[in-house]
Scaffold this motif. Sequence first.
Motif: not given
Length: 259
Positions: A75-77, A81-84, A86-96
């Motif tokens: 679900w995290y990955f 677009d779910n505001p709940k 917490p990792f959406s910005n990191l994952i969208k930017n493909k942070i290792t």
Amino acid sequence: YEIIMPYEILKDKYTSPRVSGEFLDCSLPMTFDQYSNCGFKCVYCFSQFQRTLGLVCDNYLNKRIKKVSLDKFKWYFTDLDNPKNPFSNLIKNKITMQWGGLSDPFCPIEEQCGSGYEMLKFLKQIQYPVCFSSKSDLLLRDSKYLELFEGMQKLWSYKASIITLDAQKARVIETDGLDNQKTMEVGVPTPEQRLLVLKKLSEMGIWTILRLRPFIIGLSDLTYLDLINRAADYGVKAMSTEFFCLELRSINKARANYD
């Protein structure tokens, strides 16, 4: 080494990934462990010192283990677009993602449970970058794990923690002493076995790293030049190191271990 099983798996789920407390200056701020415990028990491990404090102490010392929910992990990955999330910005930017923060991703618990394997398959499917940190030789003993690294040369990297080439000294300090018959800990693979994992992955084109940490005065300095040269001969491309840091909040346990 001998694998002592089974581990007790609790119904409660373990919460991970998490954001490192050093996120302001860390290039790998999202760290992950699929289990709340580790099948290895190295004397110097800061993780066991942190986890043998407070409410988690009994579960940790008695190897009562929580594991991450595979559905929640996915679900995290996927629900970015779910505001709940917490990792959406990191994952969208493909942070290792750093896999292996407080536990070893390929330790004996993984051999029993296999949760990490399912997560690996998912991460390969979505082509997500991961940096693994391990002392295990599971990739050499179970081909299904090694096969997942095929085709991931541009996205996955692997660090092996090795603090000395001396197999006997490594055995003493990486199994909480020699007498571990009354516990569920197991010995860490020999330094040479860990080097062979790096060699195999290097031959596959995976970016490999010697993790010479903690650098322990009186131990690591006896073989570190040979260790670095051996790693280079095996195709390792980089290394990291830091000096040993004693966890003062558990000074009594640390002193008992070192005695």
